[in-house]
Design a protein around this motif. Structure first.
Motif, PDB file in Angstrom:
ATOM      1  N   LEU A 100      -4.662   4.829   2.336  1.00  0.00           N
ATOM      2  CA  LEU A 100      -3.202   4.717   2.303  1.00  0.00           C
ATOM      3  C   LEU A 100      -2.754   3.279   2.547  1.00  0.00           C
ATOM      4  CD1 LEU A 100      -2.106   7.963   4.208  1.00  0.00           C
ATOM      5  CD2 LEU A 100      -2.013   7.507   1.751  1.00  0.00           C
ATOM      6  N   ASN A 101      -3.440   2.576   3.447  1.00  0.00           N
ATOM      7  CA  ASN A 101      -3.110   1.165   3.671  1.00  0.00           C
ATOM      8  C   ASN A 101      -3.355   0.337   2.408  1.00  0.00           C
ATOM      9  OD1 ASN A 101      -2.356   1.624   6.306  1.00  0.00           O
ATOM     10  ND2 ASN A 101      -4.301   0.974   7.194  1.00  0.00           N
ATOM     11  N   THR A 102      -4.452   0.624   1.717  1.00  0.00           N
ATOM     12  CA  THR A 102      -4.744  -0.080   0.469  1.00  0.00           C
ATOM     13  C   THR A 102      -3.687   0.213  -0.592  1.00  0.00           C
ATOM     14  OG1 THR A 102      -7.124  -0.111   0.885  1.00  0.00           O
ATOM     15  CG2 THR A 102      -6.427  -0.327  -1.395  1.00  0.00           C
ATOM     16  N   ILE A 103      -3.298   1.489  -0.708  1.00  0.00           N
ATOM     17  CA  ILE A 103      -2.271   1.857  -1.689  1.00  0.00           C
ATOM     18  C   ILE A 103      -0.945   1.182  -1.356  1.00  0.00           C
ATOM     19  CG2 ILE A 103      -0.902   3.787  -2.578  1.00  0.00           C
ATOM     20  CD1 ILE A 103      -3.375   5.540  -2.270  1.00  0.00           C
ATOM     21  N   ALA A 104      -0.591   1.144  -0.066  1.00  0.00           N
ATOM     22  CA  ALA A 104       0.663   0.501   0.337  1.00  0.00           C
ATOM     23  C   ALA A 104       0.663  -0.975  -0.044  1.00  0.00           C
ATOM     24  CB  ALA A 104       0.875   0.667   1.842  1.00  0.00           C
ATOM     25  N   ILE A 105      -0.453  -1.654   0.193  1.00  0.00           N
ATOM     26  CA  ILE A 105      -0.553  -3.072  -0.167  1.00  0.00           C
ATOM     27  C   ILE A 105      -0.477  -3.243  -1.678  1.00  0.00           C
ATOM     28  CG2 ILE A 105      -2.254  -4.908  -0.374  1.00  0.00           C
ATOM     29  CD1 ILE A 105      -0.786  -5.172   2.157  1.00  0.00           C
ATOM     30  N   ALA A 106      -1.189  -2.397  -2.413  1.00  0.00           N
ATOM     31  CA  ALA A 106      -1.241  -2.544  -3.872  1.00  0.00           C
ATOM     32  C   ALA A 106       0.124  -2.298  -4.506  1.00  0.00           C
ATOM     33  CB  ALA A 106      -2.282  -1.593  -4.456  1.00  0.00           C
ATOM     34  N   VAL A 107       0.801  -1.219  -4.092  1.00  0.00           N
ATOM     35  CA  VAL A 107       2.092  -0.879  -4.697  1.00  0.00           C
ATOM     36  C   VAL A 107       3.152  -1.925  -4.368  1.00  0.00           C
ATOM     37  CG1 VAL A 107       3.959   0.818  -4.706  1.00  0.00           C
ATOM     38  CG2 VAL A 107       1.587   1.590  -4.761  1.00  0.00           C
ATOM     39  N   SER A 108       3.283  -2.258  -3.080  1.00  0.00           N
ATOM     40  CA  SER A 108       4.287  -3.250  -2.688  1.00  0.00           C
ATOM     41  C   SER A 108       3.947  -4.624  -3.257  1.00  0.00           C
ATOM     42  CB  SER A 108       4.400  -3.312  -1.161  1.00  0.00           C
ATOM     43  OG  SER A 108       3.134  -3.571  -0.564  1.00  0.00           O
ATOM     44  N   GLY A 109       2.661  -4.960  -3.338  1.00  0.00           N
ATOM     45  CA  GLY A 109       2.264  -6.244  -3.885  1.00  0.00           C
ATOM     46  C   GLY A 109       2.582  -6.359  -5.369  1.00  0.00           C
ATOM     47  N   CYS A 110       2.306  -5.307  -6.143  1.00  0.00           N
ATOM     48  CA  CYS A 110       2.607  -5.331  -7.578  1.00  0.00           C
ATOM     49  C   CYS A 110       4.115  -5.459  -7.805  1.00  0.00           C
ATOM     50  CB  CYS A 110       2.072  -4.069  -8.251  1.00  0.00           C
ATOM     51  SG  CYS A 110       0.267  -4.005  -8.385  1.00  0.00           S
ATOM     52  N   PHE A 111       4.893  -4.737  -7.019  1.00  0.00           N
ATOM     53  CA  PHE A 111       6.348  -4.780  -7.188  1.00  0.00           C
ATOM     54  C   PHE A 111       6.903  -6.173  -6.879  1.00  0.00           C
ATOM     55  CE2 PHE A 111      10.587  -4.305  -5.229  1.00  0.00           C
ATOM     56  CZ  PHE A 111      11.275  -3.801  -6.326  1.00  0.00           C
ATOM     57  N   LEU A 112       6.529  -6.727  -5.723  1.00  0.00           N
ATOM     58  CA  LEU A 112       7.059  -8.040  -5.328  1.00  0.00           C
ATOM     59  C   LEU A 112       6.507  -9.159  -6.208  1.00  0.00           C
ATOM     60  CD1 LEU A 112       6.868  -7.664  -1.434  1.00  0.00           C
ATOM     61  CD2 LEU A 112       8.885  -7.470  -2.899  1.00  0.00           C
ATOM     62  N   ALA A 113       5.234  -9.053  -6.598  1.00  0.00           N
ATOM     63  CA  ALA A 113       4.660 -10.079  -7.468  1.00  0.00           C
ATOM     64  C   ALA A 113       5.336 -10.087  -8.830  1.00  0.00           C
ATOM     65  CB  ALA A 113       3.154  -9.850  -7.632  1.00  0.00           C
ATOM     66  N   THR A 114       5.745  -8.919  -9.311  1.00  0.00           N
ATOM     67  CA  THR A 114       6.456  -8.858 -10.596  1.00  0.00           C
ATOM     68  C   THR A 114       7.807  -9.554 -10.493  1.00  0.00           C
ATOM     69  OG1 THR A 114       5.355  -6.765 -11.146  1.00  0.00           O
ATOM     70  CG2 THR A 114       7.352  -7.308 -12.363  1.00  0.00           C
ATOM     71  N   LEU A 115       8.552  -9.248  -9.437  1.00  0.00           N
ATOM     72  CA  LEU A 115       9.857  -9.887  -9.264  1.00  0.00           C
ATOM     73  C   LEU A 115       9.721 -11.402  -9.168  1.00  0.00           C
ATOM     74  CD1 LEU A 115      11.589  -7.493  -6.692  1.00  0.00           C
ATOM     75  CD2 LEU A 115      11.867  -7.547  -9.168  1.00  0.00           C
ATOM     76  N   LEU A 116       8.805 -11.866  -8.332  1.00  0.00           N
ATOM     77  CA  LEU A 116       8.638 -13.308  -8.156  1.00  0.00           C
ATOM     78  C   LEU A 116       8.060 -13.953  -9.412  1.00  0.00           C
ATOM     79  CD1 LEU A 116       8.779 -15.779  -6.324  1.00  0.00           C
ATOM     80  CD2 LEU A 116       6.535 -15.146  -5.399  1.00  0.00           C
TER      81      LEU A 116
END
Length: 403
Positions: A100-116
């Motif tokens: 779950l920690n890995t999924i949280a990092i992956a999902v939030s990271g993909c979302f924020l990296a896309t915006l930036l």
């Protein structure tokens, strides 16, 4: 035989025998069948010998092969968890916490990296030389330094922040300290299964309404989506009201020597998230830049002739056409970000690799722990690929891609 320059395969002669199963086997097997069969048997033999030796060694050390160890007590703590976890819980629950920690990092990271990344990619093409130059240097520095080094840097930065009593508070509801990043959080009180059921029915009804209209060929604009979103929010609010549940916004506040309330991101989580987002955003920025530049310049001129402003040209004309280049490459960036999250073990964040590494040391089931890691990342990456492929196909159906 050719007709008007079109070459076709010769038609089968009537009454001729059809190819037998041997023909199809030869076509499937290819040339040099004996050599291929020998190589295949040799590989199977090597893996069989290696597996037998491994099982014998595990028996000699008193280790029973299999996944029965997942039901044993873990007896180690995990510093950060999205679900309740105690050291007395099983190895299986510890693995779920890490996943779950890995999924949280992956999902939030993909979302924020896309915006930036999208913002940087557009800024890279700006006519402002200072802005374009700064973005270019940002991309060059990030893409030409190792990710692990960047993670060490952000870990040092997050741990070098001041103590909670001297925490940075730039906007009044955000605290930056050496204990992490504290942000506002939504808290649900007296939530029940009835509330969840009613909310699920509301969302399902709105989704079904959207699918029916879509099958009838009705196009949905921003107004229709806003209306459906408002209806969903009102439905969920009504469900909360009828069931007696409530939602409250909890703000972080400085109390004594610590910050209480809100949602706290640990320094390790913050360092990993910032490092992955910054690293991936540089690649995404280049993908967006190349996608925008792949659109013919005539599209800009045609849009300007219609009186559209630059922002609307980019949003309505250029980006939809650039998606044919952006989306496939963006999938690769998302997969890289998901896999790179395994570097969390270097800065102390309890992701899947870190938790299962401790599990292997505690239980001795190193092979099984490695198998779980491989299967978990394989499932995550295949899920990301499936979602992005479906989105890419949806874009193609809308006509953004050339046929």
């Amino acid at each position: 035989m050719s007709v008007s320059g079109i070459t076709s395969k010769p038609l089968p002669i009537p009454g001729s025998p059809k190819p037998g199963i041997g023909y199809f086997i030869r076509e499937w097997w290819g040339s040099y069948p004996v050599t291929q069969l020998a190589v295949l048997i040799g590989l199977i033999g090597i893996f069989w010998v290696m597996g037998s030796n491994m099982v014998q060694t595990m028996h000699r050390l008193g280790i029973q092969p299999g996944f029965a160890f997942l039901s044993q007590s873990a007896n180690f703590a995990i510093g950060e968890s999205l679900i309740a976890y105690l050291p007395s819980d099983t190895f299986g629950r510890a693995a779920i916490v890490g996943l779950l920690n890995t999924i949280a990092i992956a999902v939030s990271g993909c979302f924020l990296a896309t915006l930036l990344g999208v913002s940087l990619g557009i800024a890279r093409l700006s006519g402002n030389m200072l802005l374009s130059g700064l973005v270019r240097w940002y991309i060059e520095i990030i893409r030409n330094t190792p990710l692990l080094l960047q993670l060490f840097f952000w870990s040092a930065v997050t741990h070098a922040l001041p103590a909670p009593r001297q925490a940075f508070n730039p906007i009044g509801i955000l605290y930056l300290s050496n204990r992490g990043v504290s942000i506002p959080a939504l808290r649900l009180h007296e939530l029940s299964l009835t509330t969840l059921a009613i909310s699920g029915v509301c969302i399902a009804a709105i989704f079904a309404f959207y699918m029916v209209r879509r099958k009838r060929g009705i196009q949905h604009g921003i107004t229709e989506f806003s209306a459906m979103g408002l209806l969903a929010v009102l439905g969920i609010g009504l469900a909360l009201r009828l069931s007696g549940a409530s939602v409250a916004l909890e703000l972080p506040l400085l109390r004594g020597f610590n910050i209480a309330g809100g949602f706290n991101l640990t320094p390790e989580f913050a360092a990993l998230l910032i490092g992955l987002v910054v690293n991936s955003s540089a690649t995404i920025a280049e993908i967006v830049r190349s996608g925008i530049q792949s659109v013919p310049s005539g599209q800009w001129e045609s849009a300007r002739s219609l009186g559209l402003q630059p922002g609307r040209i980019m949003r309505l004309v250029i980006l939809p056409q650039a998606l044919r280049v952006i989306v496939p490459l963006m999938t690769s960036s998302y997969l890289d970000l998901t896999k790179n999250s395994s570097l969390a073990v270097a800065i102390g964040f309890p992701d899947l690799v870190s938790v299962l590494n401790t599990t292997a040391n505690q239980s001795g089931q190193a092979l099984e722990a490695l198998a779980i890691i491989v299967l978990s990342y394989l499932a995550l990456n295949l899920s990301v690929s499936a979602v992005m492929n479906k989105y890419n196909k949806r874009i193609e159906q809308r006509g953004f891609l050339p046929r």
